[in-house]
Design an enzyme around this catalytic site. Sequence first.
Site, PDB file in Angstrom:
ATOM      1  N   GLY A  25       6.838 -14.997  -1.886  1.00 32.94           N
ATOM      2  CA  GLY A  25       6.215 -13.840  -1.246  1.00 32.94           C
ATOM      3  C   GLY A  25       4.863 -14.208  -0.673  1.00 32.94           C
ATOM      4  O   GLY A  25       4.075 -14.921  -1.298  1.00 32.94           O
ATOM      5  N   HIS A  61       7.608   5.619  -0.406  1.00 27.15           N
ATOM      6  CA  HIS A  61       6.556   4.778   0.135  1.00 27.15           C
ATOM      7  C   HIS A  61       6.207   3.581  -0.752  1.00 27.15           C
ATOM      8  O   HIS A  61       5.872   2.505  -0.265  1.00 27.15           O
ATOM      9  CB  HIS A  61       5.315   5.650   0.306  1.00 27.15           C
ATOM     10  CG  HIS A  61       4.131   4.938   0.850  1.00 27.15           C
ATOM     11  ND1 HIS A  61       4.149   4.311   2.068  1.00 27.15           N
ATOM     12  CD2 HIS A  61       2.897   4.743   0.350  1.00 27.15           C
ATOM     13  CE1 HIS A  61       2.965   3.770   2.293  1.00 27.15           C
ATOM     14  NE2 HIS A  61       2.191   4.003   1.265  1.00 27.15           N
ATOM     15  N   GLY A  89       2.855 -11.699   1.001  1.00 23.81           N
ATOM     16  CA  GLY A  89       2.049 -10.511   1.270  1.00 23.81           C
ATOM     17  C   GLY A  89       0.648 -10.735   0.717  1.00 23.81           C
ATOM     18  O   GLY A  89       0.253 -11.874   0.412  1.00 23.81           O
ATOM     19  N   LEU A  90      -0.099  -9.682   0.592  1.00 23.07           N
ATOM     20  CA  LEU A  90      -1.466  -9.839   0.096  1.00 23.07           C
ATOM     21  C   LEU A  90      -1.491 -10.577  -1.226  1.00 23.07           C
ATOM     22  O   LEU A  90      -2.312 -11.468  -1.441  1.00 23.07           O
ATOM     23  CB  LEU A  90      -2.117  -8.466  -0.074  1.00 23.07           C
ATOM     24  CG  LEU A  90      -2.481  -7.778   1.232  1.00 23.07           C
ATOM     25  CD1 LEU A  90      -3.119  -6.430   0.953  1.00 23.07           C
ATOM     26  CD2 LEU A  90      -3.428  -8.644   2.035  1.00 23.07           C
ATOM     27  N   HIS A 138       5.306   9.589  -0.276  1.00 25.16           N
ATOM     28  CA  HIS A 138       4.075   9.798   0.488  1.00 25.16           C
ATOM     29  C   HIS A 138       4.186  11.067   1.311  1.00 25.16           C
ATOM     30  O   HIS A 138       5.180  11.275   2.004  1.00 25.16           O
ATOM     31  CB  HIS A 138       3.852   8.592   1.409  1.00 25.16           C
ATOM     32  CG  HIS A 138       2.464   8.500   1.936  1.00 25.16           C
ATOM     33  ND1 HIS A 138       1.939   9.447   2.770  1.00 25.16           N
ATOM     34  CD2 HIS A 138       1.490   7.589   1.729  1.00 25.16           C
ATOM     35  CE1 HIS A 138       0.687   9.099   3.062  1.00 25.16           C
ATOM     36  NE2 HIS A 138       0.389   7.981   2.448  1.00 25.16           N
ATOM     37  N   LEU A 154      -3.608  -2.379  -1.885  1.00 25.78           N
ATOM     38  CA  LEU A 154      -4.208  -3.558  -1.266  1.00 25.78           C
ATOM     39  C   LEU A 154      -5.219  -4.158  -2.236  1.00 25.78           C
ATOM     40  O   LEU A 154      -5.303  -5.375  -2.413  1.00 25.78           O
ATOM     41  CB  LEU A 154      -4.879  -3.171   0.051  1.00 25.78           C
ATOM     42  CG  LEU A 154      -3.966  -2.492   1.084  1.00 25.78           C
ATOM     43  CD1 LEU A 154      -4.726  -2.241   2.378  1.00 25.78           C
ATOM     44  CD2 LEU A 154      -2.731  -3.337   1.363  1.00 25.78           C
ATOM     45  N   ARG A 159       0.259   6.078  -7.703  1.00 28.92           N
ATOM     46  CA  ARG A 159      -0.821   5.218  -7.210  1.00 28.92           C
ATOM     47  C   ARG A 159      -1.713   6.005  -6.264  1.00 28.92           C
ATOM     48  O   ARG A 159      -1.223   6.759  -5.426  1.00 28.92           O
ATOM     49  CB  ARG A 159      -0.229   4.022  -6.473  1.00 28.92           C
ATOM     50  CG  ARG A 159      -1.252   3.162  -5.791  1.00 28.92           C
ATOM     51  CD  ARG A 159      -0.620   1.949  -5.169  1.00 28.92           C
ATOM     52  NE  ARG A 159       0.186   2.234  -4.002  1.00 28.92           N
ATOM     53  CZ  ARG A 159      -0.309   2.500  -2.793  1.00 28.92           C
ATOM     54  NH1 ARG A 159      -1.618   2.552  -2.595  1.00 28.92           N
ATOM     55  NH2 ARG A 159       0.498   2.724  -1.776  1.00 28.92           N
ATOM     56  N   ARG A 204      -1.196  12.040  -3.753  1.00 31.95           N
ATOM     57  CA  ARG A 204       0.033  12.072  -2.972  1.00 31.95           C
ATOM     58  C   ARG A 204       1.147  12.881  -3.612  1.00 31.95           C
ATOM     59  O   ARG A 204       1.855  13.610  -2.924  1.00 31.95           O
ATOM     60  CB  ARG A 204       0.522  10.642  -2.783  1.00 31.95           C
ATOM     61  CG  ARG A 204      -0.411   9.898  -1.899  1.00 31.95           C
ATOM     62  CD  ARG A 204      -0.071   8.458  -1.795  1.00 31.95           C
ATOM     63  NE  ARG A 204      -0.985   7.884  -0.822  1.00 31.95           N
ATOM     64  CZ  ARG A 204      -1.017   6.607  -0.494  1.00 31.95           C
ATOM     65  NH1 ARG A 204      -0.188   5.763  -1.065  1.00 31.95           N
ATOM     66  NH2 ARG A 204      -1.872   6.168   0.394  1.00 31.95           N
ATOM     67  N   SER A 208      -0.944   7.448   8.140  1.00 27.22           N
ATOM     68  CA  SER A 208      -1.855   7.112   7.038  1.00 27.22           C
ATOM     69  C   SER A 208      -2.487   8.326   6.366  1.00 27.22           C
ATOM     70  O   SER A 208      -2.836   9.314   7.004  1.00 27.22           O
ATOM     71  CB  SER A 208      -2.967   6.224   7.574  1.00 27.22           C
ATOM     72  OG  SER A 208      -4.000   6.148   6.625  1.00 27.22           O
TER      73      SER A 208
HETATM   74  C1  LIG Z   1       3.401   1.798   5.894  1.00 30.25           C
HETATM   75  C2  LIG Z   1       2.611   1.451   4.670  1.00 30.25           C
HETATM   76  C3  LIG Z   1       1.234   1.655   4.663  1.00 30.25           C
HETATM   77  C4  LIG Z   1       0.489   1.322   3.537  1.00 30.25           C
HETATM   78  N1  LIG Z   1      -0.859   1.545   3.570  1.00 30.25           N
HETATM   79  C5  LIG Z   1      -1.604   1.199   2.484  1.00 30.25           C
HETATM   80  C6  LIG Z   1      -3.017   1.358   2.496  1.00 30.25           C
HETATM   81  O1  LIG Z   1      -3.602   1.820   3.471  1.00 30.25           O
HETATM   82  N2  LIG Z   1      -3.708   0.982   1.413  1.00 30.25           N
HETATM   83  C7  LIG Z   1      -3.100   0.456   0.308  1.00 30.25           C
HETATM   84  O2  LIG Z   1      -3.778   0.111  -0.630  1.00 30.25           O
HETATM   85  N3  LIG Z   1      -1.763   0.278   0.287  1.00 30.25           N
HETATM   86  C8  LIG Z   1      -0.999   0.640   1.330  1.00 30.25           C
HETATM   87  N4  LIG Z   1       0.361   0.465   1.291  1.00 30.25           N
HETATM   88  C9  LIG Z   1       0.973  -0.244   0.163  1.00 30.25           C
HETATM   89  C10 LIG Z   1       0.771  -1.739   0.311  1.00 30.25           C
HETATM   90  O3  LIG Z   1       0.831  -2.102   1.662  1.00 30.25           O
HETATM   91  C11 LIG Z   1       1.789  -2.571  -0.445  1.00 30.25           C
HETATM   92  O4  LIG Z   1       1.943  -2.085  -1.735  1.00 30.25           O
HETATM   93  C12 LIG Z   1       1.319  -4.003  -0.550  1.00 30.25           C
HETATM   94  O5  LIG Z   1       0.983  -4.500   0.706  1.00 30.25           O
HETATM   95  C13 LIG Z   1       2.345  -4.890  -1.205  1.00 30.25           C
HETATM   96  O6  LIG Z   1       1.900  -6.224  -1.128  1.00 30.25           O
HETATM   97  P1  LIG Z   1       2.656  -7.370  -1.885  1.00 30.25           P
HETATM   98  O7  LIG Z   1       1.861  -8.594  -1.641  1.00 30.25           O
HETATM   99  O8  LIG Z   1       2.882  -6.983  -3.299  1.00 30.25           O
HETATM  100  O9  LIG Z   1       4.086  -7.478  -1.215  1.00 30.25           O
HETATM  101  P2  LIG Z   1       4.592  -7.504   0.311  1.00 30.25           P
HETATM  102  O10 LIG Z   1       3.502  -7.444   1.291  1.00 30.25           O
HETATM  103  O11 LIG Z   1       5.680  -6.495   0.379  1.00 30.25           O
HETATM  104  O12 LIG Z   1       5.200  -8.945   0.471  1.00 30.25           O
HETATM  105  C14 LIG Z   1       6.413  -9.317  -0.072  1.00 30.25           C
HETATM  106  C15 LIG Z   1       6.666 -10.745   0.282  1.00 30.25           C
HETATM  107  O13 LIG Z   1       7.729 -11.227  -0.498  1.00 30.25           O
HETATM  108  C16 LIG Z   1       8.678 -11.868   0.315  1.00 30.25           C
HETATM  109  N5  LIG Z   1       9.962 -11.712  -0.345  1.00 30.25           N
HETATM  110  C17 LIG Z   1      10.534 -10.589  -0.839  1.00 30.25           C
HETATM  111  N6  LIG Z   1      11.693 -10.888  -1.437  1.00 30.25           N
HETATM  112  C18 LIG Z   1      11.853 -12.209  -1.317  1.00 30.25           C
HETATM  113  C19 LIG Z   1      12.864 -13.117  -1.729  1.00 30.25           C
HETATM  114  N7  LIG Z   1      13.942 -12.723  -2.414  1.00 30.25           N
HETATM  115  N8  LIG Z   1      12.718 -14.426  -1.412  1.00 30.25           N
HETATM  116  C20 LIG Z   1      11.627 -14.865  -0.715  1.00 30.25           C
HETATM  117  N9  LIG Z   1      10.648 -14.052  -0.341  1.00 30.25           N
HETATM  118  C21 LIG Z   1      10.765 -12.749  -0.628  1.00 30.25           C
HETATM  119  C22 LIG Z   1       8.558 -11.207   1.648  1.00 30.25           C
HETATM  120  O14 LIG Z   1       9.045 -12.063   2.638  1.00 30.25           O
HETATM  121  C23 LIG Z   1       7.057 -11.009   1.721  1.00 30.25           C
HETATM  122  O15 LIG Z   1       6.456 -12.206   2.144  1.00 30.25           O
HETATM  123  C24 LIG Z   1       1.127   0.802   2.410  1.00 30.25           C
HETATM  124  C25 LIG Z   1       2.498   0.610   2.415  1.00 30.25           C
HETATM  125  C26 LIG Z   1       3.248   0.971   3.521  1.00 30.25           C
HETATM  126  C27 LIG Z   1       4.725   0.841   3.458  1.00 30.25           C
END
Ligand SMILES: Cc1cc2nc3c(=O)[nH]c(=O)nc-3n(C[C@H](O)[C@H](O)[C@H](O)COP(=O)(O)OP(=O)(O)OC[C@H]3O[C@@H](n4cnc5c(N)ncnc54)[C@H](O)[C@@H]3O)c2cc1C
Lengths: 251, 640
Positions: free
Chosen positions: B40, B402, B42-43, B266, B442, B436, B331, B284
């Site tokens: 993964g 959400h 993501g952040l 949401h 984030l 949450r 929410r 948002s």
């Molecule tokens: C539209 C939207 C707006 C949001 N706005 C906010 C906000 O303003 N403020 C806030 O705090 N939060 C917000 N959130 C929530 C927040 O964005 C997420 O909870 C957070 O970004 C999740 O980050 P993460 O790093 O845990 O996972 P993600 O960013 O979901 O990353 C998951 C990663 O895992 C990888 N992955 C998944 N499964 C597999 C697998 N089997 N094999 C290999 N790779 C895999 C994906 O490719 C990706 O790279 C929002 C969410 C949404 C949907």
Amino acid sequence: MMTLNLEIWRQKNSQDSGRFATYQLSGITPDMSFLEMLDLLNEQLIKKGEAPVEFDSDCREGICGSCGLVINGQAHGKEMATTTCELYMRHFQDGDTIVIEPWRAKAFPVLRDLCVDRTAFDRIIAAGGYTSAKSGPHPDGNAILISKPVADSAMESATCIGCGACVAACPNASASLFTAAKISQLAVLPQGQVERGRRVFRMVRQMDAEGFGNCTNIGECRAACPKEISIDNIATMKREYAAALLRGDES
Amino acid sequence: MNLDAKIPSGPLEEKWSKHKGDIKLVNPTNKRKHTVLVVGTGLAGASAAASLAELGYKVQVFCIQDSPRRAHSIAAQGGINAAKNYPNDGDSVYRLFYDTVKGGDFRSREANVYRLAQMSPNIIDQCVAQGVPFAREYSGELANRSFGGTQVSRTFYARGQTGQQLLLGAYQALMRQVDAGKVQVFDRREMLDLVLVDGKARGIICRNLTTGAIERYAGDSVLLATGGYGRVFFLSTNAFNSNATAIWRAHKKGAAFANPCFTQIHPTCIPVSGDHQSKLTLMSESLRNDGRVWVPKDPVDRKKDPSTIPDDKRDYFLERKYPSFGNLVPRDVASRNAKEACDKGLGVGASGLAVYLDFKDAITRDGHKVISDKYGNLFDMYEKITDESPWKVPMRIFPAVHYTMGGLWVDYNLMSNIPGLHVLGEANFSDHGANRLGASALMQGLCDGYFVIPYTLGHYIASTTLSKVDTQHPAFAEAEAGVRASIDRLVATGKKGQKTALEIYRELGHVMWEHVGMARNEKGLKSAVDMIRKLREEFKENLRIPADTDGINKNLEVAGRVEDFLQLGELMAKDALIREESCGGHFREEYQTPEGEALRNDDKFCHVAAWEWKGENQEEVRHVEPLAFENIHLAQRSYK
Ligand SMILES: Cc1cc2nc3c(=O)[nH]c(=O)nc-3n(C[C@H](O)[C@H](O)[C@H](O)COP(=O)(O)OP(=O)(O)OC[C@H]3O[C@@H](n4cnc5c(N)ncnc54)[C@H](O)[C@@H]3O)c2cc1C
Ligand code: FES
């Protein structure tokens, strides 16, 4: 409900030479997105035992940069400031013929159908698109003041989603707009000063090494950019490059 | 099952610093000898991978998309919280901690939440140092705005693209390490199994999504940062490829799944427009700073042009019912109230499943420029999708799935009950309890990645004997064979069946939304379990997918994810059934106060439920980690 004729590029893998295939698709409603229209086509192809049309997408709201199709000769279609996933079928008419192709550029080889390999962009960023701040303690966020216009200008450049439409639209397949946007963002911010010269040298060199073409100021990139990244970024990049040369920055 | 949270002793404020002082370190030359697999980008994943590589570990990262920069975090809009107290409006670490525990309806661990609040200011400093272009005031100082469930302005933002900017910061830090040769990126890969050796997490099996090859990767620890599982509802604000596969397969290898039923709905999303729809789009929460939520008082006005409905014929229901928080209630509260208004027949739009979010007063008060600076891109996005301009007519919004607060169980060190398996970001269950607060995901993802795991991973490695293991170990062959067999099974049925993976996926989503969604009851949850089981049977016998396994085949990928969702969905329903109380996003209709607010049962349910997999077609076993509230008094939440 609309019925459309679709001419879609089909290519099995990067070795295959590829060809267009024609499909007629009905049952399309105006509030479907372009990708949902392709989903519908794929459902039908799967049921008929044919291979679905492969395309990349993820966020489906215009921010991740995954999607990218050349639609009737234009990257992301003819709507301004719109990614393919944000394009809605209300912009088409019943009976239209739509030609759908992948991004075409030497540096973006086709992997299958409409999916291309854009990892060249990652390598350009790896060459210098960052500040070398390590994880750990840093001065307070307000320790360095940044005027609102500067912050706004950095943000304008930073909104690039890395979709590659600029490359697809450019007759030279240049990656200048993409590369310049990152260089400009960091060049205006105080945090980006230390590595300013090295960054521009390395990123430009990588861009060339990936096989992207040169910028000849045609401006198609800006017209296709779903985030309307300004072409001024490219001028900034050229200036940054020249200034770094003059300063004799380390490359 | 051992669910020791390993919370350090001592006063709340000192736990983390004391813990950092106590934990073991790995010396710099030894770090080079250890490989860490981060799934993964993501952040959570990108920040962890970059930080660990900076420390000297050898890191391999994996993601589904064609670039790490495209992880779902990129879509986060509104902002990130931090207890900086820049506006001087009474914020503090304690207040952020308090708001988060209360917002989560007292179903999270105090010690974890406190650490998160403590680290929050550092996150902002870190991102500023990376060149993240946060919004600034004319003074040059960082700007803040408010989010739901709080009475202070502590949310930092970069227009409506905060997630994008934070993720690009982390991604760039990651790419710097790629350039330095410390990180290898494996994009277009999907992890399909976890490999255990001597009970420890030592590797993963992936499918190469370009070539179809099944690949093995070995390391000394595995970090899952694979995001949330909201797509079990099919329609959600999550990206199309968001899934539960990595955590679900780890669950099947023994990792406990905590509070699966805690889902966040949401309140402000663009309403569903038809059956073709593949995802929903969030508007948002920051919009509730200036937008006012209302429905007509009289059902006859439902279809009228909203501008012709005078103020005294409108019900600004959140402002009316919750005067101290107004439109900025949390929410879960906002969502339930919107649903209630629609259930009463006051919903607007063609389907009657929407309420208005109106900016007219804010535009009149602040002018076009100010509102455009804050929300311009969100207004554009809304118009593209609905063909209506929020400058002219109020937005129509409705709740949508959400975020998932549940996830793999982790201890204070972010390690699951499987030694060496760490879980970060939305994929774990740790910090948000039953609901949450906005702008806190984030914060949590980056806190886990930049500031927690760099310490706790070192501790694990330094205090564990790790035998030499490579991909030739029989455990890898066995896991690989399992993965191959399950793909072969899918493809074999897929040639004969009639229903596509998307069709079954949609049906599952429908069951989940109707019965395991915003309001749940015993009868509905029981019927959901039955319906999901039937769908599972149907999936086994009647699936149709393209047979090609040696190239890009996105429908095969989706089928694998749906197969896992069909099991997870059932577990969510069961978890919701057994939790006979309402708390946060988990609203059981049988348990509510006379005013219709969530009614907790602290005597019976002040705990984390952690589920243990017992094998295919076996009932999962529910374990409990009790929650102790030593610093905050357990109270009925009130936002009146
Ligand atoms: C539209 C939207 C707006 C949001 N706005 C906010 C906000 O303003 N403020 C806030 O705090 N939060 C917000 N959130 C929530 C927040 O964005 C997420 O909870 C957070 O970004 C999740 O980050 P993460 O790093 O845990 O996972 P993600 O960013 O979901 O990353 C998951 C990663 O895992 C990888 N992955 C998944 N499964 C597999 C697998 N089997 N094999 C290999 N790779 C895999 C994906 O490719 C990706 O790279 C929002 C969410 C949404 C949907
Ligand atoms: S799918 Fe994310 S930008 Fe189109």
